[in-house]
Scaffold this motif. Structure first.
Motif, PDB file in Angstrom:
ATOM      1  N   SER A   1      -9.508   0.783   5.776  1.00 21.15           N
ATOM      2  CA  SER A   1      -9.621   1.444   4.480  1.00 21.15           C
ATOM      3  C   SER A   1      -9.700   2.955   4.645  1.00 21.15           C
TER       4      SER A   1
ATOM      5  N   ALA B   1      -9.879 -11.050  -0.308  1.00 21.83           N
ATOM      6  CA  ALA B   1     -10.298 -10.358   0.910  1.00 21.83           C
ATOM      7  C   ALA B   1     -10.753 -11.358   1.973  1.00 21.83           C
TER       8      ALA B   1
ATOM      9  N   THR C   1      -6.709 -10.708  -9.059  1.00 23.48           N
ATOM     10  CA  THR C   1      -6.546  -9.843 -10.222  1.00 23.48           C
ATOM     11  C   THR C   1      -7.637 -10.044 -11.263  1.00 23.48           C
TER      12      THR C   1
ATOM     13  N   ARG D   1      -8.875   4.917   1.060  1.00 26.12           N
ATOM     14  CA  ARG D   1      -9.511   4.280  -0.094  1.00 26.12           C
ATOM     15  C   ARG D   1     -10.640   3.369   0.375  1.00 26.12           C
TER      16      ARG D   1
ATOM     17  N   GLY E   1      -9.056  -6.758   1.272  1.00 25.10           N
ATOM     18  CA  GLY E   1      -8.337  -7.014   0.032  1.00 25.10           C
ATOM     19  C   GLY E   1      -7.099  -6.152  -0.120  1.00 25.10           C
TER      20      GLY E   1
ATOM     21  N   ALA F   1     -11.568  -3.246  -1.126  1.00 29.88           N
ATOM     22  CA  ALA F   1     -11.631  -3.933  -2.419  1.00 29.88           C
ATOM     23  C   ALA F   1     -12.621  -5.084  -2.404  1.00 29.88           C
ATOM     24  N   SER F   2     -13.176  -5.367  -1.258  1.00 33.09           N
ATOM     25  CA  SER F   2     -14.048  -6.531  -1.073  1.00 33.09           C
ATOM     26  C   SER F   2     -15.508  -6.209  -1.361  1.00 33.09           C
ATOM     27  N   ARG F   3     -16.152  -7.087  -2.110  1.00 34.85           N
ATOM     28  CA  ARG F   3     -17.579  -6.919  -2.356  1.00 34.85           C
ATOM     29  C   ARG F   3     -18.391  -7.162  -1.098  1.00 34.85           C
TER      30      ARG F   3
ATOM     31  N   THR G   1      -3.988  -7.179  -8.196  1.00 34.64           N
ATOM     32  CA  THR G   1      -4.636  -6.663  -7.000  1.00 34.64           C
ATOM     33  C   THR G   1      -4.187  -7.438  -5.769  1.00 34.64           C
TER      34      THR G   1
ATOM     35  N   GLU H   1       0.842  -1.187   0.000  1.00 38.64           N
ATOM     36  CA  GLU H   1       0.000   0.000   0.000  1.00 38.64           C
ATOM     37  C   GLU H   1       0.885   1.247   0.000  1.00 38.64           C
TER      38      GLU H   1
END
Length: 298
Positions: free
Chosen positions: A280, A250, A210, A285, A235, A288-290, A246, A20
């Motif tokens: 996050s 996650a 990815t 940011r 993630g 990245a996790s749904r 990526t 990161e």
């Protein structure tokens, strides 16, 4: 064979944060680890004893360990690249370490300045000394499906590297799809080869997302008998050597997956989602996790 319970190794505080752009303070890194422990993880990567010039996000790992309760039942493994790193880990009171090899010579050269054979030779002394000191040792193999420089990696090459780490005395071998190009069929072919040298029960899956295949690859590996999986809260992370690669799958996505399969993880999903949003926000940011978005606290 499938397991009624799996072990999730949370790698966000090391493998995630080291890729990161933002740098957290020692206090923030400790708070992240503590929150993950409270969510139910029994193994949490705490940092890495690597050069702060090369990986500034992992500077002050000794101070992070000093802020944790190392005598607790929770494991806090740290990555060490050489004997100097091991010396620092021992001085900091680490009880578990990890060594990092690759199935690609080019990736290994770019990452640690040595080809695969040279890196394995280097780790022999590290693993021997760590075992003599009573530490648990985990071995990582990166690029198990593909390399950003060499393309697809033959399963037999992964077998060679994983087998070498196992024969050195590593307690567990984590197989990493570092650039996230694996699909279930390539995962199964790779596992079939590696199982000739390493017991499946001692393998872990480490999948990046990815191409959106990480959860599918985890499911395939679990169906093949793998019972340990690495994951990263929100993630976090990525691969600095691969365009578009990526982070690790996650953690909350895997907890959701296994919950649906009726498989215990020991992790509280609601608390984990809270941690995903908390970290996050500090990194500036979105997760990245749904699952983190679907279950976002209102």
């Amino acid at each position: 064979m499938t397991a009624a319970r799996v072990k999730l190794v949370e790698v966000g505080p090391r493998d995630g944060l080291q890729n990161e752009p933002a740098r957290l303070t020692v206090a923030e890194r400790c708070a992240l680890i503590e929150r993950l422990a409270e969510a139910g993880f029994s193994s949490i990567e705490a940092g890495a004893f690597v050069s702060p010039d090369k990986v500034p996000q992992m500077a002050d790992t000794a101070a992070v360990l000093a802020g944790l309760k190392l005598d607790s039942p929770i494991g806090y493994p740290v990555l060490v690249p050489n004997e100097r790193g091991l010396d620092a880990a021992l001085a900091a009171g680490a009880r578990e370490i990890a060594v990092f090899a690759a199935a690609s010579d080019t990736f290994s050269q770019r990452n640690i300045g040595a080809d695969v054979d040279a890196s394995l030779k280097r780790y022999e002394a590290v693993v021997r000394r760590a075992l003599d000191a009573g530490l648990l040792v985990r071995g990582y193999v990166s690029c198990v499906a593909g390399c950003p420089y060499e393309g697809p990696i033959a399963p037999e090459r992964v077998e060679e590297v994983a087998g070498a780490l196992w024969e050195m005395g590593c307690d567990e071998i984590s197989l990493g799809d570092t650039i996230g190009v694996a699909t279930p069929n390539t995962v199964l072919a790779m596992l079939d080869a590696v199982a000739d040298r390493v017991p499946v029960a001692q393998l872990a899956g480490h999948f990046h997302d990815t191409y959106g295949m990480a959860s599918a690859n985890v499911y395939a590996a679990w169906r093949a008998g793998v019972m340990t999986f690495d994951c990263s809260v929100a993630g976090l992370g990525g691969c600095p050597y691969a365009r578009g690669a990526t982070g690790n799958v996650a953690s909350e996505d895997l907890v959701w997956l296994f919950k649906g399969l009726g498989v215990e993880t020991g992790v509280d999903l609601a608390r984990l989602v809270e941690v995903a949003h908390w970290i996050s926000q500090r990194l500036g940011r979105a997760p990245a996790s749904r699952v983190a978005h679907a279950l976002a606290p209102h």
